[in-house]
Enzyme design. Structure first.
Site, PDB file in Angstrom:
ATOM      1  CG  HIS A 102      46.280  24.116  80.905  1.00  0.00           C
ATOM      2  ND1 HIS A 102      46.214  25.456  80.570  1.00  0.00           N
ATOM      3  CD2 HIS A 102      45.014  23.643  80.834  1.00  0.00           C
ATOM      4  CE1 HIS A 102      44.946  25.762  80.293  1.00  0.00           C
ATOM      5  NE2 HIS A 102      44.202  24.682  80.449  1.00  0.00           N
ATOM      6  CG  HIS A 105      41.863  29.829  80.528  1.00  0.00           C
ATOM      7  ND1 HIS A 105      41.595  28.544  80.109  1.00  0.00           N
ATOM      8  CD2 HIS A 105      42.794  30.325  79.674  1.00  0.00           C
ATOM      9  CE1 HIS A 105      42.332  28.270  79.034  1.00  0.00           C
ATOM     10  NE2 HIS A 105      43.069  29.328  78.744  1.00  0.00           N
ATOM     11  CG  ASP A 109      33.135  35.753  84.851  1.00  0.00           C
ATOM     12  OD1 ASP A 109      33.969  35.162  85.587  1.00  0.00           O
ATOM     13  OD2 ASP A 109      32.647  35.227  83.837  1.00  0.00           O
TER      14      ASP A 109
END
Ligand code: FE
Length: 134
Positions: A102, A105, A109
């Site tokens: 991981h 994200h 924007d």
């Protein structure tokens, strides 16, 4: 891309506790604490788990969000994106395509002139390799 598969114990042996928490358990480092949040030297950012090349300083910018931000990954196979509905939000998770670690994200924007994406990436999930100046 060929995957790197390790057991939880094998990952624990090569990662720091915080790297393990972020990369293998989808944790998030505290904002404004990461080594690379305000780091803008020229070079390449590789995965802290498997050294897969993920991002370059060319695409890094200061988003002010408290984590390293990139407008794009190094190419379209380095990272994978997944729908993430955890924590009552709908987000797009970014993982390392090689070790499935991981990373963070990606949001919509980012800088318009660079494509509009903001890859918001945990500093601890990255390792910086400076450009060779010789
Ligand atoms: Fe990786």
């Amino acid at each position: 891309m060929e995957k790197i598969i390790k057991t939880e114990e094998e990952w624990k042996a090569i990662l720091t506790p915080l790297q393990f928490k972020v990369l293998r358990q989808k944790g998030t480092e505290y904002a404004f604490t990461g080594e690379y949040d305000k780091h803008f030297a020229s070079g390449t950012y590789v995965c802290a788990g498997c050294e897969n090349v993920l991002f370059t300083s060319e695409e890094k910018y200061n988003s002010g969000c408290g984590w390293p931000a990139f407008s794009e990954a190094v190419d379209n196979v380095a990272v994978e994106k997944h729908l993430d509905k955890s924590h009552g939000m709908i987000r797009t998770e970014v993982t390392c395509a090689k070790c499935d670690g991981h990373l963070g994200h990606v949001f919509n924007d980012g800088p318009i002139n660079k494509g509009g994406f903001r890859y918001c990436i945990n500093s601890i999930a990255l390792k910086f390799i400076p450009n060779d100046n010789y």
